[in-house]
Design a protein around this motif. Structure first.
Motif, PDB file in Angstrom:
ATOM      1  N   ILE A  91       0.868  -1.186   0.000  1.00  0.00           N
ATOM      2  CA  ILE A  91       0.000   0.000   0.000  1.00  0.00           C
ATOM      3  C   ILE A  91       0.896   1.224   0.000  1.00  0.00           C
ATOM      4  O   ILE A  91       1.629   1.474   0.964  1.00  0.00           O
ATOM      5  N   ILE A  97       3.312  -1.152   3.965  1.00  0.00           N
ATOM      6  CA  ILE A  97       2.586   0.120   3.895  1.00  0.00           C
ATOM      7  C   ILE A  97       3.537   1.260   4.221  1.00  0.00           C
ATOM      8  O   ILE A  97       4.415   1.127   5.084  1.00  0.00           O
ATOM      9  N   TYR A 148       5.909  -1.402   8.061  1.00  0.00           N
ATOM     10  CA  TYR A 148       5.551  -0.004   7.822  1.00  0.00           C
ATOM     11  C   TYR A 148       6.810   0.851   7.815  1.00  0.00           C
ATOM     12  O   TYR A 148       7.822   0.502   8.414  1.00  0.00           O
TER      13      TYR A 148
END
Length: 127
Positions: A68, A86, A103
């Motif tokens: 993402i 992400i 992340y």
């Protein structure tokens, strides 16, 4: 006549605006649906990249690898053996087994997202 024409143009414009914000994909792997700032992926074996600018993402199923690009307020992952990359996320919820989230950053004061984990072998790591 003029009112009817104006209303027709208005409704067509609203329909086109909605059409641009909605994407739904059905594949042999399951379904992917992105409406405005909500991304929903369900199924087995997805290997795709998506862009999100705020909002939320839900990934469920198994053996999915999802990237993402952008930011999510909330990321929910459920099922088994899912891997999610992400850029930026504020809150992560993991349920199931052997799910991994990587992340890059978080907008929180600590620089770490809020994390809730239920299940075995789930992990959240800064990359």
């Amino acid at each position: 006549m003029k009112k009817t024409l104006i209303l027709s143009v208005l409704f067509i414009g609203m329909g086109l605006a909605n059409a641009q914000k909605t994407a739904k994909v059905n594949s042999q792997h399951g379904t992917t649906k992105q409406v405005d700032k909500h991304l929903e992926i369900d199924g087995i074996g997805h290997n795709n990249s998506y862009t999100l600018d705020g909002g939320s993402a839900e990934i469920s199923g198994g053996n999915n690898t999802i990237a993402i690009n952008g930011y999510a307020d909330k990321l929910e992952v459920s099922g088994t053996d899912n891997t999610v990359y992400i850029d930026k996320v504020a809150r992560i919820i993991l349920e199931g087994g052997n799910n991994k989230v990587f992340y890059k950053s978080s907008p929180t004061k600590t620089g770490k997202p809020g994390v809730a984990i239920t299940g075995v072998g789930n992990s959240v790591n800064k990359k």
